[in-house]
Design an enzyme around this catalytic site. Structure first.
Site, short mmCIF file in Angstrom:
data_model
loop_
_atom_site.label_atom_id
_atom_site.label_comp_id
_atom_site.label_asym_id
_atom_site.label_seq_id
_atom_site.Cartn_x
_atom_site.Cartn_y
_atom_site.Cartn_z
N ASP A 240 -2.86 28.96 18.32
CA ASP A 240 -2.98 30.16 18.31
C ASP A 240 -1.58 31.08 18.28
O ASP A 240 -1.33 31.97 17.79
CB ASP A 240 -3.98 30.95 19.34
CG ASP A 240 -3.82 30.22 20.58
OD1 ASP A 240 -2.91 29.49 20.94
OD2 ASP A 240 -4.61 30.45 21.64
N THR A 262 -3.41 34.65 28.75
CA THR A 262 -3.36 33.87 30.05
C THR A 262 -2.20 33.06 30.25
O THR A 262 -1.57 33.07 31.39
CB THR A 262 -4.71 33.08 29.87
OG1 THR A 262 -5.69 34.06 29.83
CG2 THR A 262 -4.52 32.16 30.88
#
Length: 483
Positions: A240, A262
């Site tokens: 990602d 995150t």
């Protein structure tokens, strides 16, 4: 599938499809998933062992694809990206047990065992990766104690596993493969000595370049989704962060980036890996990006401290009602800068639980005054994240031989104006915020390039992003750059 990393409550993002322009991107269906006790699936599992429920995730992906094809029957292709390092083991086309979670404590115990054979400095010289106990090589060292690794004939990283479910074709997309520790940083091929030692030499698939076609959607799935014709599955930059950096609207070769979810991935884009001792001791990693670029970056804590603090307060503050980050941020922004910051990457903050209490303890240990409110805790987190982002951006650029002229902050963290402004203040350079869905855009742009029949370089892709997305600019307030 575009998936955003999380810890105790992993949030997988939108399923994305080939579309003509980034500003036409629609989120069809969001998928929430997270770590489960392995004992949910295996009665004899250790109580602390963690796993993903990939069967549930696959069912939700199929549901989302059905919704997508109902809306757009002319979908031409599908691209899958996800978090890194975790893998499925197969034998004769069947998965062996669950996909273990990268936070499984078995990985910590395996570090010492692997490093009896390969010293940490030697591993860096081979794979160029920052030491992280959840890297795939440590997971595999832990796996050797179990019987299933010896039974496996195929190892697939998570996005490659989903691609296989979609098409029946095996492969290992290169950007994600570069996060395993099994890829030779100099040659770009699998490292045979490491693979032999870990017992996976015969299970690693052929490497696949981002932008190539994996295969076509299985006929039974096409019928299930209502796809009227042939649908390609494209190997996008399936890590990602690789997709996010591919779409990050960098304007010069001297720009730094922070892909902030995150986790915070802070780095620069280079033509070749940096395998020096300074890079290793600085905790930097060399991962492959689109078009054989190298993402020299450091994996630091991102918005995890914020989300886990909110989760903990809600779990333990029922009389106060539902607490939201949005409701606390205005008051946090109005506070003075705290005198004491924390190291967001400190090991004490990695596990779920009473993160606010640990932050208060860290402040007291450093000689500061204990925060008295939730807003003060949030301000400490945001200031500490900004300081971390600024310092690591300058360190990465320094290893690349330049000083950053801007920091591009993309992903979910780019929505926080306070975090962006604080990062500009602490770095002394302009922060460009956005796009939020940079990973999804990178995924789609690689698909678009694959279908376009044109030679798109990343400069053209990034220009398309700049023309299609509203960016925000934050000038530093204060003295010059931290360098």
């Amino acid at each position: 599938m575009d998936s955003k990393n999380s810890h105790s409550t992993q949030q997988a993002g939108p399923l994305v499809f080939d579309v003509p322009q980034p500003d036409d991107l629609d989120e069809i269906f969001g998928i929430a998933s997270g770590a489960h006790p392995l004992s949910d699936f295996e009665e004899d599992a250790a109580p602390e062992a963690l796993a993903w429920d990939l069967d549930e995730l696959w069912a939700k992906i199929r549901h989302g694809l059905g919704l997508a094809f109902a809306r757009r029957p002319d979908i031409a292709s599908i691209g899958v990206d996800s978090w890194a390092v975790d893998y499925a083991l197969l034998r004769e086309g069947h998965r062996l047990g669950q996909v273990r979670h990268y936070r499984d404590p078995r990985n910590e115990r395996a570090v010492e065992h692997l490093e009896l054979t390969f010293a940490r400095s030697e591993l860096f010289s081979r794979n160029g990766l920052q030491f992280l106990p959840f890297n795939t090589i440590y997971q595999l060292e832990a796996e050797r104690a179990d019987g299933r690794l010896a039974r496996a004939d195929t190892l697939l990283l998570v996005p490659d596993y989903i691609n296989w479910l979609l098409t029946g074709v095996l492969g290992a997309e290169r950007t994600n493969a570069s996060t395993t520790g099994l890829l030779d940083a100099r040659t770009g091929a699998w490292d045979p000595e490491l693979a032999n030692h870990l017992g996976v030499a015969g299970t690693l698939p052929q490497l696949v370049e981002p932008g190539s076609t994996v295969g076509t959607l299985r006929p039974e799935l096409a019928a299930e989704f209502g796809a009227p014709g042939s649908v390609d599955v494209i190997a996008v930059a399936s890590h990602d962060t690789a997709s996010a950096v591919a779409a990050a609207p960098l304007t010069t070769g001297h720009s730094a980036y922070v892909s902030c979810g995150t986790w915070g991935l802070v780095g620069v884009e280079l033509p070749a890996p940096v395998l020096t001792e300074d890079a290793r001791l600085g905790g930097f990693t060399n991962e492959i990006g689109l078009d054989s670029t190298v993402r020299l970056l450091k994996n630091v804590t991102g918005t995890w401290l914020l989300s886990e603090s909110i989760r903990y307060w809600n779990q333990n503050a029922a009389p106060d009602g539902q607490i939201t980050l949005e409701s606390l941020l205005p008051a946090a922004a109005a506070l003075e800068s705290p005198g004491i910051l924390i190291d967001p990457a400190a090991e004490r903050f990695l596990a779920p639980g009473d993160v606010p209490g640990r932050i208060c303890a860290a402040v007291l240990e450093a000689g500061g005054t204990e925060p008295e409110s939730r807003e003060q805790v949030l301000r400490i987190i945001l200031e500490s994240l900004a300081a971390s982002f600024a310092a690591q951006a300058f360190s990465a650029a320094g290893l690349g031989g330049f000083t950053p002229d801007a920091i591009h902050l993309v992903g979910g963290g780019s929505q926080s104006e306070l975090l962006c402004q604080l990062t500009a203040d602490k770095s002394g350079v302009e922060v460009v915020a956005g796009p939020v869905e940079c990973t999804a855009l990178g995924n789609v742009l690689v698909q678009l390039r694959a279908h376009g029949g044109e030679d798109w370089d990343m400069g053209r892709m990034r220009q398309l992003v700049r023309n299609s997305v509203q960016l925000q600019y934050f000038a530093p307030r204060g003295a010059g750059p931290i360098a």
